[in-house]
Design an enzyme around this catalytic site. Structure first.
Site, short mmCIF file in Angstrom:
data_model
loop_
_atom_site.label_atom_id
_atom_site.label_comp_id
_atom_site.label_asym_id
_atom_site.label_seq_id
_atom_site.Cartn_x
_atom_site.Cartn_y
_atom_site.Cartn_z
N ASP A 6 26.35 25.21 4.72
CA ASP A 6 25.88 25.93 3.75
C ASP A 6 25.78 25.42 2.44
O ASP A 6 24.79 25.53 1.57
CB ASP A 6 26.93 27.37 3.43
CG ASP A 6 26.86 28.00 4.92
OD1 ASP A 6 25.86 28.32 5.38
OD2 ASP A 6 27.98 28.40 5.23
N GLU B 176 33.38 26.28 15.04
CA GLU B 176 32.87 24.98 14.43
C GLU B 176 33.63 24.04 14.01
O GLU B 176 33.38 22.94 14.51
CB GLU B 176 31.78 25.45 13.13
CG GLU B 176 30.65 26.36 13.66
CD GLU B 176 29.73 26.85 12.37
OE1 GLU B 176 28.55 26.86 12.63
OE2 GLU B 176 30.35 26.95 11.29
C1 A5P Z 1 27.75 29.29 10.65
O1 A5P Z 1 28.75 29.82 10.66
C2 A5P Z 1 27.62 28.32 9.61
O2 A5P Z 1 28.71 27.38 9.48
C3 A5P Z 1 26.38 27.63 9.83
O3 A5P Z 1 26.40 26.27 10.27
C4 A5P Z 1 25.58 27.47 8.33
O4 A5P Z 1 25.58 28.80 7.63
C5 A5P Z 1 24.09 26.80 8.27
O5 A5P Z 1 23.39 27.82 8.70
P1 A5P Z 1 21.76 27.77 8.57
O6 A5P Z 1 21.45 26.64 9.21
O7 A5P Z 1 21.12 29.09 9.18
O8 A5P Z 1 21.60 27.46 7.08
#
Ligand code: A5P
Length: 219
Positions: free
Chosen positions: A81, A100
């Site tokens: 993010d 993650e």
């Molecule tokens: C998921 O929980 C997040 O950690 C994602 O890795 C992060 O939000 C990136 O997502 P986008 O690629 O959709 O921006």
């Protein structure tokens, strides 16, 4: 930004080779990676960071192995993010932070796929997701608020059956390590979206389809 995300995903897929054990991240950028990876028809084994990714990987015919059967991932490929110049990140916008982080920590390398909008001077100025246990959540939230933050509870549960409390970081974070430690010290806090010292490499895609690959030392 879709073209930028696609470029990053495709570049990452080109770096994977036969025999690798690959961690599959979650989010819209990683989706492009999974699609490109599936087109390459490699002999690889994959582990997923969310149920959403698991479903997508199955549709794409990627070979999934149960997480218990994996000793170490050769590489984990995930999105972010926000990411700063030390490659520290805020993740978990999609709610998959706990899995993650477990997969990232179990990997030799973590490649992060971003578009230019994710790059920041300092982390902060947005929400930080915190995964908390359902039991006694009101106590846990009160302790988080005691640190000086306000936040909002998501309506949906995580893949692990827990809650997510998003705190408002308002301005830039002066000391992410200290905030992370304080949060993790609260009973009921299971994980934070601060991924510090985990990313080893970044693939930044651009709208024109070009990519920039860098690590901490090349910045
Ligand atoms: C998921 O929980 C997040 O950690 C994602 O890795 C992060 O939000 C990136 O997502 P986008 O690629 O959709 O921006």
């Amino acid at each position: 930004l879709e073209l930028a995300k696609k470029a990053a995903g495709e570049k990452a897929a080109s770096l994977i080779h036969d025999g690798m054990i690959v961690g599959l991240g979650t989010g819209s950028t990683t989706r492009y990676f999974l699609e490109a990876l599936s087109r390459r028809n490699l002999r690889i084994k994959c582990g997923c960071t969310s149920k959403r990714t698991e479903e997508l990987a199955k549709e794409l015919n990627l070979l999934l192995v149960p997480i218990e059967a994996i000793r170490e991932f050769d590489v984990d490929v995930d999105g972010a993010d926000q990411i700063d110049k030390n490659l520290n990140m805020i993740k978990g916008g999609g709610g998959a932070l706990l899995r993650e982080k477990i997969v990232a920590k179990a990997s030799k390398k973590m490649i992060v796929l971003i578009d230019p909008s994710k790059r920041v001077q300092k982390l902060g100025g947005r929400t930080l997701p915190i995964e908390i246990a359902q039991f006694g959540a009101h106590f846990t939230i009160a302790h988080i608020e005691d640190l000086g933050y306000t936040g909002a509870l998501r309506k949906t549960l995580t893949d692990n059956g827990n809650l997510i409390f998003d705190i408002d970081l308002k301005g830039p974070l002066s000391d992410p390590e200290s905030l992370n430690a304080k949060l993790l010290n609260i009973p009921g806090v299971l994980e934070t979206g601060l991924f510090l010292g985990m990313a080893t490499e970044v693939i930044e895609g651009n709208e024109d389809g070009s990519v920039k690959i860098y690590d901490k030392n090349s910045l």
